[in-house]
Design a protein around this motif. Structure first.
Motif, PDB file in Angstrom:
ATOM      1  N   GLU A  17      -6.706   3.063   1.529  1.00  0.00           N
ATOM      2  CA  GLU A  17      -6.081   2.846   0.224  1.00  0.00           C
ATOM      3  C   GLU A  17      -4.979   3.877   0.028  1.00  0.00           C
ATOM      4  O   GLU A  17      -5.099   5.012   0.482  1.00  0.00           O
ATOM      5  CB  GLU A  17      -7.116   3.001  -0.892  1.00  0.00           C
ATOM      6  CG  GLU A  17      -8.304   2.061  -0.787  1.00  0.00           C
ATOM      7  CD  GLU A  17      -7.963   0.612  -1.091  1.00  0.00           C
ATOM      8  OE1 GLU A  17      -7.025   0.356  -1.864  1.00  0.00           O
ATOM      9  OE2 GLU A  17      -8.633  -0.264  -0.528  1.00  0.00           O
ATOM     10  N   GLY A  18      -3.914   3.476  -0.636  1.00  0.00           N
ATOM     11  CA  GLY A  18      -2.868   4.426  -0.969  1.00  0.00           C
ATOM     12  C   GLY A  18      -1.485   3.838  -0.851  1.00  0.00           C
ATOM     13  O   GLY A  18      -1.283   2.631  -0.856  1.00  0.00           O
ATOM     14  N   VAL A  34       7.714   0.593   2.482  1.00  0.00           N
ATOM     15  CA  VAL A  34       6.684   1.281   1.710  1.00  0.00           C
ATOM     16  C   VAL A  34       5.682   0.226   1.260  1.00  0.00           C
ATOM     17  O   VAL A  34       6.060  -0.794   0.689  1.00  0.00           O
ATOM     18  CB  VAL A  34       7.271   2.029   0.498  1.00  0.00           C
ATOM     19  CG1 VAL A  34       6.159   2.598  -0.379  1.00  0.00           C
ATOM     20  CG2 VAL A  34       8.195   3.153   0.965  1.00  0.00           C
ATOM     21  N   LEU A  35       4.408   0.479   1.538  1.00  0.00           N
ATOM     22  CA  LEU A  35       3.309  -0.402   1.157  1.00  0.00           C
ATOM     23  C   LEU A  35       2.475   0.273   0.090  1.00  0.00           C
ATOM     24  O   LEU A  35       2.101   1.433   0.237  1.00  0.00           O
ATOM     25  CB  LEU A  35       2.422  -0.698   2.376  1.00  0.00           C
ATOM     26  CG  LEU A  35       1.029  -1.281   2.102  1.00  0.00           C
ATOM     27  CD1 LEU A  35       1.123  -2.692   1.532  1.00  0.00           C
ATOM     28  CD2 LEU A  35       0.186  -1.248   3.366  1.00  0.00           C
ATOM     29  N   GLN A  36       2.190  -0.462  -0.977  1.00  0.00           N
ATOM     30  CA  GLN A  36       1.247   0.007  -1.997  1.00  0.00           C
ATOM     31  C   GLN A  36       0.020  -0.893  -1.891  1.00  0.00           C
ATOM     32  O   GLN A  36       0.102  -2.102  -2.149  1.00  0.00           O
ATOM     33  CB  GLN A  36       1.861  -0.062  -3.386  1.00  0.00           C
ATOM     34  CG  GLN A  36       2.963   0.938  -3.550  1.00  0.00           C
ATOM     35  CD  GLN A  36       3.261   1.230  -5.003  1.00  0.00           C
ATOM     36  OE1 GLN A  36       2.847   0.532  -5.905  1.00  0.00           O
ATOM     37  NE2 GLN A  36       3.989   2.291  -5.229  1.00  0.00           N
ATOM     38  N   ASP A  77       1.185   5.328  -8.687  1.00  0.00           N
ATOM     39  CA  ASP A  77       2.007   6.518  -8.720  1.00  0.00           C
ATOM     40  C   ASP A  77       2.181   6.940  -7.266  1.00  0.00           C
ATOM     41  O   ASP A  77       1.204   7.221  -6.574  1.00  0.00           O
ATOM     42  CB  ASP A  77       1.322   7.613  -9.546  1.00  0.00           C
ATOM     43  CG  ASP A  77       2.180   8.844  -9.700  1.00  0.00           C
ATOM     44  OD1 ASP A  77       3.419   8.732  -9.574  1.00  0.00           O
ATOM     45  OD2 ASP A  77       1.608   9.918  -9.933  1.00  0.00           O
ATOM     46  N   CYS A  78       3.396   6.969  -6.811  1.00  0.00           N
ATOM     47  CA  CYS A  78       3.635   7.121  -5.373  1.00  0.00           C
ATOM     48  C   CYS A  78       4.778   8.106  -5.112  1.00  0.00           C
ATOM     49  O   CYS A  78       5.786   7.732  -4.523  1.00  0.00           O
ATOM     50  CB  CYS A  78       3.969   5.738  -4.834  1.00  0.00           C
ATOM     51  SG  CYS A  78       4.081   5.601  -3.073  1.00  0.00           S
ATOM     52  N   PRO A  79       4.639   9.363  -5.537  1.00  0.00           N
ATOM     53  CA  PRO A  79       5.751  10.296  -5.365  1.00  0.00           C
ATOM     54  C   PRO A  79       6.029  10.661  -3.910  1.00  0.00           C
ATOM     55  O   PRO A  79       7.157  10.972  -3.567  1.00  0.00           O
ATOM     56  CB  PRO A  79       5.319  11.524  -6.164  1.00  0.00           C
ATOM     57  CG  PRO A  79       3.839  11.431  -6.251  1.00  0.00           C
ATOM     58  CD  PRO A  79       3.501   9.968  -6.204  1.00  0.00           C
ATOM     59  N   ALA A  80       5.019  10.630  -3.056  1.00  0.00           N
ATOM     60  CA  ALA A  80       5.208  10.997  -1.645  1.00  0.00           C
ATOM     61  C   ALA A  80       4.311  10.112  -0.786  1.00  0.00           C
ATOM     62  O   ALA A  80       3.178  10.483  -0.465  1.00  0.00           O
ATOM     63  CB  ALA A  80       4.879  12.466  -1.431  1.00  0.00           C
ATOM     64  N   PRO A  81       4.797   8.941  -0.391  1.00  0.00           N
ATOM     65  CA  PRO A  81       3.969   8.069   0.445  1.00  0.00           C
ATOM     66  C   PRO A  81       3.596   8.743   1.758  1.00  0.00           C
ATOM     67  O   PRO A  81       4.366   9.545   2.297  1.00  0.00           O
ATOM     68  CB  PRO A  81       4.872   6.862   0.724  1.00  0.00           C
ATOM     69  CG  PRO A  81       6.018   6.975  -0.205  1.00  0.00           C
ATOM     70  CD  PRO A  81       6.114   8.391  -0.640  1.00  0.00           C
ATOM     71  N   ARG A 117       5.241  -4.765  -0.826  1.00  0.00           N
ATOM     72  CA  ARG A 117       5.976  -4.012   0.190  1.00  0.00           C
ATOM     73  C   ARG A 117       7.433  -3.904  -0.233  1.00  0.00           C
ATOM     74  O   ARG A 117       8.041  -4.891  -0.621  1.00  0.00           O
ATOM     75  CB  ARG A 117       5.871  -4.686   1.555  1.00  0.00           C
ATOM     76  CG  ARG A 117       4.456  -4.646   2.095  1.00  0.00           C
ATOM     77  CD  ARG A 117       4.340  -5.418   3.401  1.00  0.00           C
ATOM     78  NE  ARG A 117       2.954  -5.570   3.786  1.00  0.00           N
ATOM     79  CZ  ARG A 117       2.373  -4.888   4.764  1.00  0.00           C
ATOM     80  NH1 ARG A 117       3.063  -4.017   5.462  1.00  0.00           N
ATOM     81  NH2 ARG A 117       1.109  -5.083   5.057  1.00  0.00           N
ATOM     82  N   PHE A 118       7.956  -2.701  -0.129  1.00  0.00           N
ATOM     83  CA  PHE A 118       9.328  -2.404  -0.495  1.00  0.00           C
ATOM     84  C   PHE A 118      10.077  -2.083   0.795  1.00  0.00           C
ATOM     85  O   PHE A 118       9.689  -1.154   1.513  1.00  0.00           O
ATOM     86  CB  PHE A 118       9.379  -1.211  -1.450  1.00  0.00           C
ATOM     87  CG  PHE A 118       8.594  -1.439  -2.714  1.00  0.00           C
ATOM     88  CD1 PHE A 118       9.252  -1.801  -3.875  1.00  0.00           C
ATOM     89  CD2 PHE A 118       7.210  -1.307  -2.736  1.00  0.00           C
ATOM     90  CE1 PHE A 118       8.537  -2.015  -5.050  1.00  0.00           C
ATOM     91  CE2 PHE A 118       6.490  -1.525  -3.900  1.00  0.00           C
ATOM     92  CZ  PHE A 118       7.150  -1.883  -5.061  1.00  0.00           C
TER      93      PHE A 118
END
Length: 131
Positions: free
Chosen positions: A59-60, A99-101, A31-35, A107-108
């Motif tokens: 992490e994150g 964006v990295l999760q 769940d990544c509403p605000a990286p 990675r996006f």
């Protein structure tokens, strides 16, 4: 070797992994509403993976510059599907943010389209340290 696929219809695309639909990755995503905005992504260490740890120093979900992706030279090693290296390189140069999760390492890579709207240009589903 990386496999690069040009996807224009997300619903029709199947991943190499078990021929699953691309949208099946939703089950794996954080769940990544605000990286968290960062200048550099957290360091990664294969030896730090395991027992619930991703291997990243933090992490994150992180958002950072796309410059590292712009300089990534995968073209001599990549297998291409549905597009050309010239098309891929042009899209690669339009990447502005990544964006990295960390839970997956996915990675996006985002950039602006011709209409000025943000677009997902690349989705990197490589799993760190996999053979």
């Amino acid at each position: 070797m990386p496999l690069l696929s040009r996807v224009s219809r997300v619903t029709a695309f199947r991943r190499e992994y078990q021929q699953l639909p691309l949208l099946s990755i939703a089950r794996q995503l954080m769940d990544c509403p605000a990286p968290v905005s960062v200048a550099q992504f957290p360091r990664f260490d294969c030896g730090a993976q395991g027992e619930g740890r991703s291997g990243f120093a933090q992490e994150g979900c992180f958002a950072g510059p796309g410059a590292a992706f712009q300089t990534l030279d995968v073209w001599p090693y990549a297998t291409l599907r549905g597009g050309t290296a010239a098309q891929g390189k042009a899209a690669q140069q339009r990447v502005l943010r990544t964006v990295l999760q960390t839970n997956t390492g996915f990675r996006f890579h985002f950039g602006r389209g011709a209409d000025g709207r943000w677009r997902l240009l690349y989705l990197d589903l490589r799993v760190p340290c996999s053979a």
